[in-house]
Design a protein around this motif. Structure first.
Motif, PDB file in Angstrom:
ATOM      1  N   MET A  92       8.932  -7.516  13.359  1.00  0.00           N
ATOM      2  CA  MET A  92       8.991  -8.459  12.267  1.00  0.00           C
ATOM      3  C   MET A  92       8.374  -7.815  11.034  1.00  0.00           C
ATOM      4  N   ILE A  93       9.014  -8.023   9.910  1.00  0.00           N
ATOM      5  CA  ILE A  93       8.515  -7.516   8.641  1.00  0.00           C
ATOM      6  C   ILE A  93       7.815  -8.653   7.913  1.00  0.00           C
ATOM      7  N   LYS A  94       6.574  -8.381   7.467  1.00  0.00           N
ATOM      8  CA  LYS A  94       5.809  -9.379   6.728  1.00  0.00           C
ATOM      9  C   LYS A  94       5.404  -8.784   5.381  1.00  0.00           C
ATOM     10  N   PRO A  95       5.527  -9.563   4.324  1.00  0.00           N
ATOM     11  CA  PRO A  95       5.100  -9.050   3.017  1.00  0.00           C
ATOM     12  C   PRO A  95       3.579  -9.029   2.931  1.00  0.00           C
ATOM     13  N   VAL A  96       3.066  -8.119   2.104  1.00  0.00           N
ATOM     14  CA  VAL A  96       1.639  -8.072   1.809  1.00  0.00           C
ATOM     15  C   VAL A  96       1.475  -8.020   0.296  1.00  0.00           C
ATOM     16  N   PHE A  97       0.318  -8.399  -0.159  1.00  0.00           N
ATOM     17  CA  PHE A  97       0.014  -8.387  -1.575  1.00  0.00           C
ATOM     18  C   PHE A  97      -1.097  -7.382  -1.828  1.00  0.00           C
ATOM     19  N   ARG A  98      -0.950  -6.606  -2.889  1.00  0.00           N
ATOM     20  CA  ARG A  98      -1.969  -5.661  -3.325  1.00  0.00           C
ATOM     21  C   ARG A  98      -2.320  -5.993  -4.763  1.00  0.00           C
ATOM     22  N   VAL A  99      -3.510  -5.595  -5.173  1.00  0.00           N
ATOM     23  CA  VAL A  99      -3.986  -5.900  -6.524  1.00  0.00           C
ATOM     24  C   VAL A  99      -4.191  -4.596  -7.278  1.00  0.00           C
ATOM     25  N   GLN A 100      -3.586  -4.516  -8.473  1.00  0.00           N
ATOM     26  CA  GLN A 100      -3.773  -3.358  -9.338  1.00  0.00           C
ATOM     27  C   GLN A 100      -4.298  -3.839 -10.683  1.00  0.00           C
ATOM     28  N   CYS A 101      -5.278  -3.122 -11.215  1.00  0.00           N
ATOM     29  CA  CYS A 101      -5.871  -3.455 -12.503  1.00  0.00           C
ATOM     30  C   CYS A 101      -4.817  -3.326 -13.601  1.00  0.00           C
ATOM     31  N   ASP A 102      -4.794  -4.279 -14.520  1.00  0.00           N
ATOM     32  CA  ASP A 102      -3.880  -4.235 -15.655  1.00  0.00           C
ATOM     33  C   ASP A 102      -4.485  -3.513 -16.849  1.00  0.00           C
ATOM     34  N   GLY A 103      -5.715  -3.043 -16.707  1.00  0.00           N
ATOM     35  CA  GLY A 103      -6.376  -2.326 -17.791  1.00  0.00           C
ATOM     36  C   GLY A 103      -5.943  -0.878 -17.846  1.00  0.00           C
ATOM     37  N   PRO A 104      -6.574  -0.109 -18.694  1.00  0.00           N
ATOM     38  CA  PRO A 104      -6.175   1.286 -18.874  1.00  0.00           C
ATOM     39  C   PRO A 104      -6.366   2.153 -17.625  1.00  0.00           C
ATOM     40  N   GLY A 105      -7.268   1.777 -16.738  1.00  0.00           N
ATOM     41  CA  GLY A 105      -7.518   2.568 -15.537  1.00  0.00           C
ATOM     42  C   GLY A 105      -6.447   2.422 -14.467  1.00  0.00           C
ATOM     43  N   ARG A 106      -5.756   1.263 -14.453  1.00  0.00           N
ATOM     44  CA  ARG A 106      -4.688   0.988 -13.483  1.00  0.00           C
ATOM     45  C   ARG A 106      -5.138   1.233 -12.035  1.00  0.00           C
ATOM     46  N   GLU A 107      -6.399   0.933 -11.729  1.00  0.00           N
ATOM     47  CA  GLU A 107      -6.923   1.170 -10.388  1.00  0.00           C
ATOM     48  C   GLU A 107      -6.521   0.056  -9.425  1.00  0.00           C
ATOM     49  N   TRP A 108      -6.646   0.332  -8.140  1.00  0.00           N
ATOM     50  CA  TRP A 108      -6.260  -0.583  -7.073  1.00  0.00           C
ATOM     51  C   TRP A 108      -7.492  -1.188  -6.418  1.00  0.00           C
ATOM     52  N   LEU A 109      -7.406  -2.448  -6.015  1.00  0.00           N
ATOM     53  CA  LEU A 109      -8.460  -3.099  -5.248  1.00  0.00           C
ATOM     54  C   LEU A 109      -8.370  -2.531  -3.839  1.00  0.00           C
ATOM     55  N   ALA A 110      -9.388  -1.778  -3.441  1.00  0.00           N
ATOM     56  CA  ALA A 110      -9.296  -0.988  -2.213  1.00  0.00           C
ATOM     57  C   ALA A 110     -10.443  -1.236  -1.250  1.00  0.00           C
ATOM     58  N   LEU A 111     -10.195  -0.895  -0.005  1.00  0.00           N
ATOM     59  CA  LEU A 111     -11.216  -0.974   1.039  1.00  0.00           C
ATOM     60  C   LEU A 111     -12.181   0.196   0.867  1.00  0.00           C
ATOM     61  N   PRO A 112     -13.455  -0.010   1.125  1.00  0.00           N
ATOM     62  CA  PRO A 112     -14.423   1.070   0.964  1.00  0.00           C
ATOM     63  C   PRO A 112     -14.230   2.145   2.026  1.00  0.00           C
ATOM     64  N   ASP A 113     -14.688   3.347   1.723  1.00  0.00           N
ATOM     65  CA  ASP A 113     -14.653   4.428   2.710  1.00  0.00           C
ATOM     66  C   ASP A 113     -15.442   4.004   3.941  1.00  0.00           C
ATOM     67  N   GLY A 114     -14.939   4.346   5.097  1.00  0.00           N
ATOM     68  CA  GLY A 114     -15.621   4.022   6.338  1.00  0.00           C
ATOM     69  C   GLY A 114     -15.285   2.661   6.902  1.00  0.00           C
ATOM     70  N   HIS A 115     -14.430   1.896   6.224  1.00  0.00           N
ATOM     71  CA  HIS A 115     -14.047   0.576   6.746  1.00  0.00           C
ATOM     72  C   HIS A 115     -13.169   0.744   7.978  1.00  0.00           C
ATOM     73  N   THR A 116     -13.492   0.006   9.023  1.00  0.00           N
ATOM     74  CA  THR A 116     -12.712   0.051  10.255  1.00  0.00           C
ATOM     75  C   THR A 116     -11.602  -0.987  10.177  1.00  0.00           C
ATOM     76  N   PRO A 117     -10.340  -0.546  10.262  1.00  0.00           N
ATOM     77  CA  PRO A 117      -9.230  -1.508  10.203  1.00  0.00           C
ATOM     78  C   PRO A 117      -9.380  -2.605  11.260  1.00  0.00           C
ATOM     79  N   GLY A 118      -9.062  -3.816  10.867  1.00  0.00           N
ATOM     80  CA  GLY A 118      -9.139  -4.948  11.778  1.00  0.00           C
ATOM     81  C   GLY A 118     -10.477  -5.647  11.786  1.00  0.00           C
ATOM     82  N   THR A 119     -11.454  -5.118  11.066  1.00  0.00           N
ATOM     83  CA  THR A 119     -12.764  -5.770  11.006  1.00  0.00           C
ATOM     84  C   THR A 119     -12.886  -6.539   9.699  1.00  0.00           C
TER      85      THR A 119
END
Length: 85
Positions: A1-28
């Protein structure tokens, strides 16, 4: 099954992404305040719907620019700190 996901990107000049910190264990659980702004989407958070993406962004300190009239733009803390009031 395919499920959509949403990601967040900054609209400012940096255009950075809202991201998980280094060392984050998936599923936690993650505290929104631990989310970071990353230059690429490699570690961008995948949110199940738009509401969850907005809540994560708000919890991580992302906000609308001070002169926003339609509230569609989001700024990461780095871009908000460089905005001219």
């Amino acid at each position: 099954m395919i499920k959509p996901v949403f990601r967040v990107q900054c609209d400012g000049p940096g255009r950075e992404w809202l991201a998980l910190p280094d060392g984050h264990t998936p599923g936690t659980d993650i505290v929104h305040a631990d989310l970071i702004a990353a230059p690429t989407a490699e570690r961008a958070g995948n949110w199940p719907d738009e509401r969850a993406a907005k809540l994560a962004a708000i919890g991580a300190g992302w906000r609308h620019p001070h002169n926003s009239k339609d509230f569609k733009d989001w700024r990461c803390p780095n871009c908000r700190n460089t905005e001219q009031p």
